[in-house]
Scaffold this active site. Structure first.
Site, PDB file in Angstrom:
ATOM      1  N   GLY A  12      99.170  53.439  90.998  1.00 23.77           N
ATOM      2  CA  GLY A  12      98.079  53.264  91.945  1.00 23.77           C
ATOM      3  C   GLY A  12      96.771  53.146  91.192  1.00 23.77           C
ATOM      4  CG  HIS A  15      95.702  60.207  93.313  1.00 23.35           C
ATOM      5  ND1 HIS A  15      95.975  61.242  92.435  1.00 23.35           N
ATOM      6  CD2 HIS A  15      94.980  59.293  92.599  1.00 23.35           C
ATOM      7  CE1 HIS A  15      95.433  60.955  91.253  1.00 23.35           C
ATOM      8  NE2 HIS A  15      94.832  59.788  91.328  1.00 23.35           N
ATOM      9  CD  GLU A  16      95.316  55.508  93.497  1.00 23.39           C
ATOM     10  OE1 GLU A  16      94.160  55.316  93.059  1.00 23.39           O
ATOM     11  OE2 GLU A  16      96.228  55.951  92.777  1.00 23.39           O
ATOM     12  CB  CYS A  60      94.459  60.632  87.532  1.00 19.89           C
ATOM     13  SG  CYS A  60      93.164  59.484  88.013  1.00 19.89           S
ATOM     14  CG  LEU A  61      96.298  54.951  85.376  1.00 18.86           C
ATOM     15  CD1 LEU A  61      96.153  53.522  85.863  1.00 18.86           C
ATOM     16  CD2 LEU A  61      97.190  54.993  84.137  1.00 18.86           C
ATOM     17  CG  HIS A 101      90.434  57.685  92.505  1.00 25.65           C
ATOM     18  ND1 HIS A 101      89.807  58.318  91.454  1.00 25.65           N
ATOM     19  CD2 HIS A 101      91.755  57.659  92.188  1.00 25.65           C
ATOM     20  CE1 HIS A 101      90.722  58.668  90.545  1.00 25.65           C
ATOM     21  NE2 HIS A 101      91.914  58.287  90.973  1.00 25.65           N
ATOM     22  CD  GLN A 119      91.724  55.260  89.166  1.00 20.58           C
ATOM     23  OE1 GLN A 119      92.396  54.777  90.068  1.00 20.58           O
ATOM     24  NE2 GLN A 119      92.242  55.967  88.187  1.00 20.58           N
TER      25      GLN A 119
HETATM   26 ZN    ZN Z   1      93.724  58.595  90.009  1.00 19.47          ZN
END
Ligand code: ZN
Length: 159
Positions: free
Chosen positions: A46, A130-131, A88-89, A134, A51
């Site tokens: 995701g 989660h997304e 998370c990236l 963000h 991000q």
């Molecule tokens: Zn994330």
């Protein structure tokens, strides 16, 4: 399509609220394609636009089927609560346990401008939550009960 640079925790852009998309133009379509490419390149499942440094309410998700490209996603309903592991990236090398709803009802626009409603359960519901967090400047580490070094990096996929 092009890869975009993933912003890391500490970058102030990750803490800002993203704006709604008012019109699906070529820039938004290019952003969606680039996000899918970047997400795959980084082995993420995701990605949210902030991000990659873009403060727009756009997310992409790929849990192994056709990638989901969601514009202006809104969680309409939540049901239940379940604990699960997240990474998370933007927060590399860490994982943490977060409570998320078991089931959600989420509404968004697809890239054609059509309104889509989904009722994802379990892991997919978790990734959506989660997304969407963000987009409001929230990282999973804000909500996690505990965060630890991600030693099994191959096993824990990062969202
Ligand atoms: Zn994330």
């Amino acid at each position: 399509m092009a890869l975009r640079k993933v912003r890391l925790d500490g970058d102030p852009i990750l803490r800002k609220r993203s704006r709604e998309v008012s019109e699906i133009d070529d820039r938004i379509l290019e952003l969606l394609d680039d996000m899918v490419e970047t997400m795959r390149h980084e082995n993420g499942i995701g990605l949210a636009a902030p991000q990659v440094g873009i403060l727009k309410r756009v997310i992409t998700i790929d849990v192994g089927e056709e990638p989901i490209k969601a514009i202006n996603p809104v969680i309409e309903e939540e049901e239940g609560s379940v604990e699960g592991l997240e990474g998370c990236l933007s927060v590399p090398d860490l994982a943490g346990t977060v409570d998320r709803p078991e089931t959600i009802t989420v509404t968004f626009m697809n890239q054609k401008g059509e309104t889509v409603q989904m009722k994802p359960m379990g892991y997919l519901a978790r990734v959506f939550c989660h997304e969407i967090d963000h987009l409001d400047g929230v990282l999973y580490t804000d909500k996690a009960k505990e965060v630890h070094a991600n030693v099994n990096e191959d096993e824990d996929e990062e969202i």
